[in-house]
Design a protein around this motif. Structure first.
Motif, short mmCIF file in Angstrom:
data_model
loop_
_atom_site.label_atom_id
_atom_site.label_comp_id
_atom_site.label_asym_id
_atom_site.label_seq_id
_atom_site.Cartn_x
_atom_site.Cartn_y
_atom_site.Cartn_z
N SER A 1 0.82 -1.22 0.00
CA SER A 1 0.00 0.00 0.00
C SER A 1 0.85 1.26 0.00
O SER A 1 0.33 2.35 -0.27
CB SER A 1 -0.93 0.01 1.22
OG SER A 1 -0.19 0.13 2.41
N ILE B 1 1.60 1.53 8.67
CA ILE B 1 0.46 0.90 9.33
C ILE B 1 0.70 0.90 10.83
O ILE B 1 1.68 0.33 11.31
CB ILE B 1 0.27 -0.56 8.85
CG1 ILE B 1 0.17 -0.64 7.33
CG2 ILE B 1 -0.94 -1.20 9.53
CD1 ILE B 1 -1.04 0.01 6.73
N ASN C 1 -8.55 -1.53 12.90
CA ASN C 1 -9.72 -1.07 12.13
C ASN C 1 -9.82 -1.77 10.78
O ASN C 1 -10.91 -2.08 10.32
CB ASN C 1 -9.71 0.44 11.97
CG ASN C 1 -10.44 1.14 13.10
OD1 ASN C 1 -11.26 0.54 13.78
ND2 ASN C 1 -10.13 2.40 13.30
N GLU C 2 -8.69 -2.03 10.14
CA GLU C 2 -8.73 -2.77 8.87
C GLU C 2 -9.25 -4.18 9.10
O GLU C 2 -9.99 -4.73 8.28
CB GLU C 2 -7.35 -2.78 8.22
CG GLU C 2 -6.98 -1.45 7.61
CD GLU C 2 -5.61 -1.44 6.94
OE1 GLU C 2 -4.82 -2.39 7.14
OE2 GLU C 2 -5.34 -0.47 6.21
N CYS C 3 -8.86 -4.78 10.21
CA CYS C 3 -9.37 -6.11 10.56
C CYS C 3 -10.89 -6.07 10.72
O CYS C 3 -11.60 -6.95 10.21
CB CYS C 3 -8.71 -6.58 11.86
SG CYS C 3 -9.35 -8.14 12.52
N GLU D 1 -13.02 -3.95 9.39
CA GLU D 1 -13.67 -3.72 8.10
C GLU D 1 -13.65 -4.98 7.23
O GLU D 1 -14.63 -5.27 6.55
CB GLU D 1 -13.01 -2.55 7.38
CG GLU D 1 -13.30 -1.22 8.06
CD GLU D 1 -12.61 -0.04 7.40
OE1 GLU D 1 -13.33 0.85 6.94
OE2 GLU D 1 -11.37 -0.04 7.36
N LYS D 2 -12.54 -5.72 7.26
CA LYS D 2 -12.45 -6.97 6.48
C LYS D 2 -13.46 -8.00 6.96
O LYS D 2 -13.83 -8.91 6.22
CB LYS D 2 -11.05 -7.56 6.57
CG LYS D 2 -10.02 -6.81 5.77
CD LYS D 2 -8.65 -7.42 5.95
CE LYS D 2 -7.59 -6.55 5.31
NZ LYS D 2 -6.23 -7.01 5.61
#
Length: 111
Positions: free
Chosen positions: A33, A37, A44-46, A48-49
């Motif tokens: 990306s 990170i 938060n990415e966890c 959302e996934k």
């Protein structure tokens, strides 16, 4: 931290070692990306996934989760890895400059 998402997965499914004892690896540079990170961003990415809404930064549940993950990493040395990528070195240098810069009402630096 141990609470399951609506799809039956948990934070442990998103992180190496089940999210235990990994805080020393953050922040890290993600070559894919091209950005830094943080642990909170990874949390938060966890979410959302796994179909959950991201948490607000700085207080509440995200603080409790990241604090628990940091607690499980106590006594471990910070593990800074700068990938062989010019963007990573640039991010590192910008962070270093920010850390040592004086700012604020009392003109103090983090260092």
């Amino acid at each position: 931290f141990g609470k399951l998402f609506s799809n039956g997965k948990s934070y442990a499914d998103c992180f190496s070692n089940g999210g235990i004892g990994i805080k020393q690896n953050y922040p890290m540079f993600d070559v894919d990306s091209g950005r830094v990170i943080t642990l909170e961003l990874a949390i938060n990415e966890c979410r959302e996934k796994n179909g959950e809404k991201p948490l607000k930064y700085g207080k509440g549940e995200i603080t409790a989760i990241s604090s628990y993950m940091a607690y499980t990493s106590r006594d471990k040395s910070i593990n800074i890895i700068i990938p062989d990528d010019p963007r990573a070195m640039q991010a590192y240098e910008e962070g270093k400059k920010f850390y040592y810069s004086r700012r604020g009402q009392l003109n103090m630096a983090c260092a």
